[in-house]
Design a protein around this motif. Structure first.
Motif, PDB file in Angstrom:
ATOM      1  N   CYS A  89       0.851  -1.195   0.000  1.00 58.13           N
ATOM      2  CA  CYS A  89       0.000   0.000   0.000  1.00 58.13           C
ATOM      3  C   CYS A  89       0.883   1.240   0.000  1.00 58.13           C
ATOM      4  CB  CYS A  89      -0.899  -0.011   1.239  1.00 58.13           C
ATOM      5  SG  CYS A  89      -1.969   1.416   1.365  1.00 58.13           S
TER       6      CYS A  89
ATOM      7  N   GLU B 125       1.677   4.968   0.689  1.00 62.55           N
ATOM      8  CA  GLU B 125       1.201   5.924   1.688  1.00 62.55           C
ATOM      9  C   GLU B 125       1.173   7.311   1.055  1.00 62.55           C
ATOM     10  OE1 GLU B 125       3.555   5.464   5.212  1.00 62.55           O
ATOM     11  OE2 GLU B 125       3.160   3.320   5.301  1.00 62.55           O
TER      12      GLU B 125
ATOM     13  N   ASP C 288      -1.299  10.794   0.308  1.00 58.57           N
ATOM     14  CA  ASP C 288      -2.489  11.554   0.663  1.00 58.57           C
ATOM     15  C   ASP C 288      -3.180  11.978  -0.626  1.00 58.57           C
ATOM     16  OD1 ASP C 288      -4.459  13.096   1.762  1.00 58.57           O
ATOM     17  OD2 ASP C 288      -3.125  14.648   2.525  1.00 58.57           O
TER      18      ASP C 288
ATOM     19  N   PRO D 282      -9.477  10.563   4.470  1.00 60.90           N
ATOM     20  CA  PRO D 282      -9.185   9.394   3.621  1.00 60.90           C
ATOM     21  C   PRO D 282      -9.499   8.088   4.351  1.00 60.90           C
ATOM     22  CG  PRO D 282      -7.387  10.968   3.518  1.00 60.90           C
ATOM     23  CD  PRO D 282      -8.313  11.433   4.610  1.00 60.90           C
ATOM     24  N   LEU D 283     -10.094   7.171   3.629  1.00 64.55           N
ATOM     25  CA  LEU D 283     -10.489   5.877   4.175  1.00 64.55           C
ATOM     26  C   LEU D 283      -9.739   4.783   3.435  1.00 64.55           C
ATOM     27  CD1 LEU D 283     -12.560   4.038   5.804  1.00 64.55           C
ATOM     28  CD2 LEU D 283     -13.978   4.167   3.752  1.00 64.55           C
ATOM     29  N   ALA D 284      -9.043   3.925   4.162  1.00 65.69           N
ATOM     30  CA  ALA D 284      -8.388   2.767   3.556  1.00 65.69           C
ATOM     31  C   ALA D 284      -9.453   1.691   3.356  1.00 65.69           C
ATOM     32  CB  ALA D 284      -7.271   2.252   4.446  1.00 65.69           C
TER      33      ALA D 284
ATOM     34  N   SER E 225      -7.770   3.516  -1.428  1.00 64.58           N
ATOM     35  CA  SER E 225      -8.046   4.680  -0.605  1.00 64.58           C
ATOM     36  C   SER E 225      -9.215   5.448  -1.216  1.00 64.58           C
ATOM     37  CB  SER E 225      -6.809   5.579  -0.525  1.00 64.58           C
ATOM     38  OG  SER E 225      -7.069   6.696   0.298  1.00 64.58           O
TER      39      SER E 225
ATOM     40  N   THR F 205     -11.329   9.128  -0.830  1.00 67.64           N
ATOM     41  CA  THR F 205     -11.337  10.460  -0.244  1.00 67.64           C
ATOM     42  C   THR F 205     -12.164  11.377  -1.137  1.00 67.64           C
ATOM     43  OG1 THR F 205      -9.946  12.199   0.726  1.00 67.64           O
ATOM     44  CG2 THR F 205      -9.233  11.283  -1.382  1.00 67.64           C
TER      45      THR F 205
ATOM     46  N   GLU G 143     -17.744   1.708   2.775  1.00 69.05           N
ATOM     47  CA  GLU G 143     -17.155   0.554   3.458  1.00 69.05           C
ATOM     48  C   GLU G 143     -18.171  -0.574   3.570  1.00 69.05           C
ATOM     49  OE1 GLU G 143     -13.831   0.346   6.868  1.00 69.05           O
ATOM     50  OE2 GLU G 143     -15.640   1.444   7.398  1.00 69.05           O
TER      51      GLU G 143
ATOM     52  N   PHE H 223      -7.256   2.313  -6.194  1.00 75.78           N
ATOM     53  CA  PHE H 223      -6.792   1.032  -5.684  1.00 75.78           C
ATOM     54  C   PHE H 223      -5.751   0.462  -6.627  1.00 75.78           C
ATOM     55  CE2 PHE H 223     -10.521   0.362  -8.254  1.00 75.78           C
ATOM     56  CZ  PHE H 223     -10.265  -0.778  -8.994  1.00 75.78           C
TER      57      PHE H 223
END
Length: 160
Positions: A27, A29, A31, A51-53, A67, A69, A93, A150
């Motif tokens: 993944c 990292e 933003d 942001p949501l993983a 991610s 956002t 989600e 993704f």
């Protein structure tokens, strides 16, 4: 987006089919909020989504990390933007969890379902308000710019 040398990533050590150590669940990292806000003037009624993983299944059934956002703007008040900034990630989600459809089509279907659920929840919330508050709430005219990224795919590219 490319995975480039020196880019911060997280990964899980694993073994490949030959028994060699490799990295899985890689993944980047990054933003993504600045990417979503390019060209957007948020003003006092704008909200950035945290942001949501998320985990998705690719076409082969492998788990890939993504991610989600976005930037939301309320044109006639911030109620709708605030509501969506808080609720939309939760709905996405939920829509991704247990989804049988995979890959880009599955992600797109989950995102569409999340927006429909958010719209339904928004209208349901308005029904519980007083007449004047509901009128203001429903007239907020909220715009959303979201991104669900993704990957990487086999070429090292992120999928948007």
């Amino acid at each position: 987006l490319l995975l480039t040398p020196g880019m911060p990533v997280t990964y899980t050590p694993a073994l490949d089919e030959d028994g060699k150590i490799c990295a899985s669940k890689v993944c980047a990292e990054v933003d993504l909020a600045p990417l979503c806000s390019l060209g957007s003037c948020m003003g006092p009624s704008g909200r950035c989504m945290k942001p949501l993983a998320v985990e998705l299944k690719d076409h082969g059934g492998q788990t890939v990390v993504g991610s989600f956002t976005g930037v939301l703007t309320g044109h006639k008040g911030m109620g709708g933007a605030e509501f969506l900034a808080l609720q939309l990630p939760r709905f996405l989600e939920s829509c991704l969890h247990g989804r049988e459809q995979r890959g880009e089509k599955g992600a797109s279907a989950a995102l569409s379902a999340a927006f429909r659920q958010a719209q339904h929840a928004f209208l349901h919330y308005a029904e519980r308000l007083s007449a004047n508050s509901a009128q203001l709430w429903l007239a907020a005219e909220t715009t959303a710019c979201t991104a669900l990224v993704f990957g990487p795919d086999v070429d090292g590219q992120a999928q948007l």
